[in-house]
Scaffold this active site. Structure first.
Site, PDB file in Angstrom:
ATOM      1  N   ARG A   7      20.192   4.488 -22.003  1.00 25.00           N
ATOM      2  CA  ARG A   7      20.332   4.688 -23.453  1.00 25.00           C
ATOM      3  C   ARG A   7      20.969   6.041 -23.797  1.00 25.00           C
ATOM      4  NH1 ARG A   7      16.428   7.645 -25.997  1.00 25.00           N
ATOM      5  NH2 ARG A   7      16.518   6.503 -27.957  1.00 25.00           N
TER       6      ARG A   7
ATOM      7  N   ASP B 110      15.319  12.400 -30.648  1.00 31.28           N
ATOM      8  CA  ASP B 110      14.144  11.770 -30.054  1.00 31.28           C
ATOM      9  C   ASP B 110      13.071  12.790 -29.727  1.00 31.28           C
ATOM     10  OD1 ASP B 110      15.022   9.178 -29.921  1.00 31.28           O
ATOM     11  OD2 ASP B 110      15.850   9.381 -27.908  1.00 31.28           O
TER      12      ASP B 110
ATOM     13  N   GLU C 153       0.813  -1.213   0.000  1.00 33.28           N
ATOM     14  CA  GLU C 153       0.000   0.000   0.000  1.00 33.28           C
ATOM     15  C   GLU C 153       0.853   1.273   0.000  1.00 33.28           C
ATOM     16  OE1 GLU C 153      -2.972  -0.076  -0.886  1.00 33.28           O
ATOM     17  OE2 GLU C 153      -3.066   2.098  -0.685  1.00 33.28           O
TER      18      GLU C 153
END
Ligand code: SAM
Length: 230
Positions: A151, A166, A114
């Site tokens: 990356r 990108d 939780e």
């Protein structure tokens, strides 16, 4: 870069670290990943790491002692950037991936159940959320952050330019991409991409990036326009 991950489910990382670009980055010693099962640091004879919340309520809460003990077992932990994965954290962005890439040592805590004892926060520097939804645990969120940072490490992907173009790297989404065949079921590659004219190709790509961002992400488009006005 070194990344230590505190998790109750180290096996979940197996696929991610043993395939593709992440595996290659590990093989090339660009990154070392240590998976630490903090259950092993539980003082409880049943290796329990969670308990019921004070004040009542549903679910179990991660205890502070095993997490703190696991953290202290990591060499150089004092100097590492210590991150908690939580939906209550700052929303994760590509900009933050570029910031994290500059760190030598990251420690990432994956929560479960939780939630976690509030005092755990005291030992960490940063809380990251990967989006406004709730996962069962922090592992997938941690893998998302790790993947996006690794990356970016120099040498991790072929051309540095690939990640510089990108989506999000320049606050715009990436332009449309095509590869062979030139014609598929009547859907053809735009002539400009076949022209060999680099300047025209760059202009077309920039226009397409702007158009796509305006259509799909008006928030990013506004930010881009504001930046170009300055
Ligand atoms: N009750 C908690 C709350 O509302 O903040 C959510 C607990 S969630 C079921 C269990 C764990 O999954 C969290 O402690 C966190 O480590 C991870 N988690 C879930 N959603 C996440 C998200 N969007 N980003 C990062 N971590 C997340």
């Amino acid at each position: 870069m070194r990344i230590d991950v505190l998790t109750l489910f180290p096996d979940m990382f197996t696929g991610v670290i043993s395939n593709s670009i992440i595996k290659r980055a590990i093989d090339q010693n660009l990154v070392t990943i240590n998976l630490i099962d903090f259950r092993e640091f539980s003082a409880d004879k049943h290796h329990k790491v969670d308990d019921t919340p004070y004040g009542g309520g549903a679910g179990m809460v991660l205890q502070v002692e095993p997490v703190h003990a696991a953290l202290q077992s990591i060499e150089g932990y004092e100097h590492a950037l210590k991150i908690i994965m939580t939906p209550q954290g700052v929303p994760y962005t590509q900009k933050q991936a570029y910031t994290l890439k500059e760190e030598d040592h990251l420690i990432i805590l994956c929560g479960h159940y939780e939630g976690f004892d509030e005092r755990i926060r005291h030992f960490f520097d940063l809380e990251i959320s990967i989006g406004d939804y709730v996962l069962t645990g922090g592992e997938i969120a941690a893998m998302t952050v790790m993947d996006s940072v690794i990356r970016l490490l120099d040498g991790a992907i072929g051309q540095k330019a690939s990640h510089e173009e990108d989506s999000f790297s320049q606050t715009l989404l990436e332009y449309p991409q095509y590869t062979r065949p030139r014609d598929y079921l009547g859907m053809t590659v735009p002539d400009v991409l076949l022209s060999g004219h680099h300047e025209r190709i760059d202009t077309w790509r920039k226009e397409q990036s702007i158009k796509r961002t305006k259509e799909r992400r008006p928030d990013l488009y506004q930010a881009y326009m504001k930046k170009t006005d300055e």
